[in-house]
Design a protein around this motif. Structure first.
Motif, PDB file in Angstrom:
ATOM      1  N   VAL A   1       0.842  -1.199   0.000  1.00 58.03           N
ATOM      2  CA  VAL A   1       0.000   0.000   0.000  1.00 58.03           C
ATOM      3  C   VAL A   1       0.878   1.251   0.000  1.00 58.03           C
ATOM      4  N   VAL A   2       0.660   2.103  -0.999  1.00 58.84           N
ATOM      5  CA  VAL A   2       1.352   3.397  -1.004  1.00 58.84           C
ATOM      6  C   VAL A   2       0.360   4.454  -0.525  1.00 58.84           C
ATOM      7  N   LEU A   3       0.629   4.992   0.655  1.00 52.10           N
ATOM      8  CA  LEU A   3      -0.189   6.101   1.170  1.00 52.10           C
ATOM      9  C   LEU A   3       0.209   7.367   0.423  1.00 52.10           C
ATOM     10  N   VAL A   4      -0.781   8.152   0.046  1.00 52.13           N
ATOM     11  CA  VAL A   4      -0.480   9.376  -0.701  1.00 52.13           C
ATOM     12  C   VAL A   4      -1.076  10.572   0.036  1.00 52.13           C
ATOM     13  N   ASP A   5      -0.245  11.602   0.249  1.00 52.66           N
ATOM     14  CA  ASP A   5      -0.767  12.828   0.873  1.00 52.66           C
ATOM     15  C   ASP A   5      -0.171  14.035   0.151  1.00 52.66           C
TER      16      ASP A   5
ATOM     17  N   ILE B   1       3.719  -0.752   3.925  1.00 59.07           N
ATOM     18  CA  ILE B   1       3.122   0.562   3.669  1.00 59.07           C
ATOM     19  C   ILE B   1       4.253   1.496   3.280  1.00 59.07           C
ATOM     20  N   GLN B   2       4.079   2.178   2.156  1.00 60.45           N
ATOM     21  CA  GLN B   2       5.043   3.194   1.740  1.00 60.45           C
ATOM     22  C   GLN B   2       4.336   4.540   1.729  1.00 60.45           C
ATOM     23  N   LEU B   3       5.134   5.599   1.675  1.00 64.27           N
ATOM     24  CA  LEU B   3       4.539   6.942   1.748  1.00 64.27           C
ATOM     25  C   LEU B   3       4.998   7.806   0.585  1.00 64.27           C
ATOM     26  N   ALA B   4       4.033   8.356  -0.140  1.00 71.38           N
ATOM     27  CA  ALA B   4       4.325   9.295  -1.223  1.00 71.38           C
ATOM     28  C   ALA B   4       3.677  10.633  -0.911  1.00 71.38           C
ATOM     29  N   VAL B   5       4.463  11.710  -0.938  1.00 70.74           N
ATOM     30  CA  VAL B   5       3.907  13.050  -0.681  1.00 70.74           C
ATOM     31  C   VAL B   5       4.383  14.011  -1.764  1.00 70.74           C
ATOM     32  N   LEU B   6       3.516  14.958  -2.074  1.00 65.13           N
ATOM     33  CA  LEU B   6       3.908  15.950  -3.075  1.00 65.13           C
ATOM     34  C   LEU B   6       4.951  16.898  -2.486  1.00 65.13           C
ATOM     35  N   ILE B   7       4.703  17.376  -1.278  1.00 62.91           N
ATOM     36  CA  ILE B   7       5.602  18.334  -0.633  1.00 62.91           C
ATOM     37  C   ILE B   7       6.019  17.812   0.736  1.00 62.91           C
ATOM     38  N   ASP B   8       7.317  17.802   0.999  1.00 64.38           N
ATOM     39  CA  ASP B   8       7.805  17.529   2.348  1.00 64.38           C
ATOM     40  C   ASP B   8       8.313  18.851   2.909  1.00 64.38           C
ATOM     41  N   ARG B   9       7.611  19.372   3.910  1.00 65.02           N
ATOM     42  CA  ARG B   9       7.990  20.699   4.415  1.00 65.02           C
ATOM     43  C   ARG B   9       8.760  20.641   5.732  1.00 65.02           C
ATOM     44  N   GLY B  10       9.120  19.434   6.186  1.00 64.10           N
ATOM     45  CA  GLY B  10       9.940  19.321   7.392  1.00 64.10           C
ATOM     46  C   GLY B  10       9.143  19.472   8.677  1.00 64.10           C
ATOM     47  N   HIS B  11       9.842  19.642   9.807  1.00 66.86           N
ATOM     48  CA  HIS B  11       9.243  19.829  11.144  1.00 66.86           C
ATOM     49  C   HIS B  11       8.522  18.585  11.645  1.00 66.86           C
ATOM     50  N   ARG B  12       9.127  17.432  11.457  1.00 62.92           N
ATOM     51  CA  ARG B  12       8.503  16.196  11.918  1.00 62.92           C
ATOM     52  C   ARG B  12       8.439  16.131  13.441  1.00 62.92           C
ATOM     53  N   GLU B  13       7.329  15.629  13.952  1.00 59.37           N
ATOM     54  CA  GLU B  13       7.195  15.388  15.398  1.00 59.37           C
ATOM     55  C   GLU B  13       7.157  13.893  15.705  1.00 59.37           C
ATOM     56  N   LEU B  14       7.142  13.080  14.658  1.00 62.85           N
ATOM     57  CA  LEU B  14       7.139  11.619  14.828  1.00 62.85           C
ATOM     58  C   LEU B  14       8.148  11.040  13.844  1.00 62.85           C
ATOM     59  N   PRO B  15       8.637   9.833  14.116  1.00 59.15           N
ATOM     60  CA  PRO B  15       9.624   9.246  13.200  1.00 59.15           C
ATOM     61  C   PRO B  15       8.969   8.734  11.916  1.00 59.15           C
TER      62      PRO B  15
END
Lengths: 176, 307
Positions: free
Chosen positions: A99-103, A128-142
């Protein structure tokens, strides 16, 4: 208030999605057992577009679903009002699927945590893999994206907005 | 958009937009109920107490399951096992339950206004699960959800409610809801149970089944409360079923796609013939399933109201 600044236009977004489609196929060695699930709302439109690109490349249709994560959010106790519930529809059994999650925008990573919990309640994907259009940083979780359209460094109080034609808007990414 | 009150006391107090919000949210929960894992963590760590001062199986079990599927901790207090039999007042019972940390109180009581009284005395969200002959809001919401799901809309429909309207909180809540949505509501039954003055509520009163059912899209049959028998409201159950029982012959008067609803429990052969209750137009069991989704939606939305 400063005006929102346009970072990416329709062509930029289209090229990024084309590249991401290739990357998804490369990493998964084709479309076997592959399924895209978009997070409501922006992610759903992007998942459909990615599936279109993948079909253009490989000629194969892959299942595309939508996922509403409201019931799994970690801020239900502190929000001013409950998030509106949108459609969750995953057209295939996700157990043993890739499953590729898309956000649209990856920010704190909290939505992705909620989305993974929601997926796990539907079945047991092989990964589960993750695809995002924009990664803007500031992660609060790993949380880390496997496929990212663009990394955009931001200040924490800035707002990154992805607008899409499917919502009756112009395709663009802005920051303010 | 959010609900304006922490409590759900009646349909009367809700706006049309609030009702639409509840029904839309219920659609999301209906999806959850179709999965293998039918539970979401949305209200984890909160507590619901079900205060049932009147017998109930379906409403109480529906609330309890809805609560559990929202990950609430659940306490059930029924009158026969609680200190109410020792004479403790409603408010004292509620304050004690609140001291245990209840976030939701679901109350069923034989006195009209019991839920309203409770809501003025506790901080928890109070949900009316039926008060006397006043209202039973979640039943009307699940009925509306079922009608929308089956027919696609409520506005402009002809909807008949048959039976003991006078003593029915289900009918009251449905009348408030359906008229807010612009349906034509018809009440059918004997004059003792369906007095003409109910037309003040913006509905049409019929004492004859055939003319009342003519062309309707929905028939809601109400339970004839056996405890009313012998009190002069109608001569006998046999007589009642002869005149106002919903049979398959009578159903021909209704629209050809009309659906048949009943809030339960059914007196088979009295207000509804068995072949109608089990027939293809009956959505009675779907009402039960939808009740779960609607109650989950109500609690989820009330949890978002902070006063």
């Amino acid at each position: 208030m400063p005006m929102p600044k346009e970072l990416l236009d329709k062509k930029d977004i289209d090229r990024m999605l084309a590249r991401m489609a290739h990357e998804i196929l490369e990493k998964n060695k084709g479309t076997k057992d592959l399924c895209l699930v978009g997070i409501q709302r922006g992610g759903v439109h992007l998942a459909k577009r990615l599936a279109g690109k993948i079909k253009g490349i490989e000629g194969a249709e892959i299942p595309v679903g939508s996922l509403d994560i409201a019931f799994y959010r970690d801020d239900l106790n502190i929000r001013k009002e409950q998030p509106q519930i949108r459609r969750t529809e995953v057209p295939c059994e996700i157990t043993d699927m890739k499953v590729v999650l898309v956000d649209d925008v990856l920010f704190t990573g909290r939505s992705i945590r909620a989305a993974m919990d929601a997926l796990m309640d539907m079945g047991r994907p092989s990964c589960i893999q993750l695809a995002v259009l924009i990664d803007r940083g500031h992660r609060e979780l790993p949380v880390k994206a496997d496929f990212a359209g663009k990394n955009i460094p931001t200040a924490i109080d800035e707002n990154v907005e992805v607008s899409l034609e499917e919502d009756g808007l112009e395709d663009k990414v802005t920051i303010e | 958009m959010k609900l304006s009150s922490k409590d759900l006391l009646g349909i009367k107090e809700l706006t049309k937009d609030e009702i639409i919000l509840i029904l839309d949210t219920a659609s999301g929960f209906k999806g959850v109920l179709k999965r293998n894992i039918k539970k979401v963590p949305a209200l984890r760590g909160k507590t619901a107490v079900n205060l049932f001062f009147e017998p109930s199986t379906r409403t109480r079990t529906s609330f309890e399951l809805a609560e559990k599927r929202l990950s609430l901790d659940v306490l059930n207090l029924s009158v026969t096992t609680s200190s109410v039999v020792k004479g403790e007042s409603l408010i004292d019972t509620a304050l004690n339950v609140q001291a245990l940390g209840a976030d939701f109180m679901v109350i069923r009581h034989s006195s009209s206004g019991a839920a309203h009284l409770l809501s003025k005395n506790v901080n928890a969200s109070v949900i009316n699960a039926g008060d006397g002959i006043n209202e039973h809001p979640t039943q009307a919401l699940l009925d509306a959800f079922t009608i929308k799901e089956k027919i696609g809309k409520i506005e402009g429909l002809k909807i008949a409610i048959v039976g003991d309207i006078l003593h029915s909180r289900v009918a009251k809540s449905n009348i408030y809801l359906l008229t807010k949505f612009g349906a034509e509501v018809r009440l059918i039954g004997p004059p003792t149970l369906v007095p003409q003055e109910l037309e003040k509520l913006g509905v049409k009163v019929f004492h004859d089944m055939d003319s009342g059912l003519d062309g309707v899209n929905v028939v809601m049959a109400l339970r004839i409360q056996m405890e009313r028998q012998g009190k002069g409201f109608f001569p006998s159950t046999l007589e009642y079923s002869k005149n106002w029982g919903l049979t398959s012959e009578r159903l021909f008067k209704a629209d050809k796609d009309a659906i048949v609803m009943h809030p339960g429990p059914i007196n088979r052969g009295v207000e509804v013939a068995s072949d109608v209750a089990d027939g293809p137009r009956s959505v009675i069991l779907e009402q039960v399933t939808n009740g779960l989704a609607v109650r989950m939606a109500v609690m989820y939305l009330l949890a978002g109201v902070r006063e």
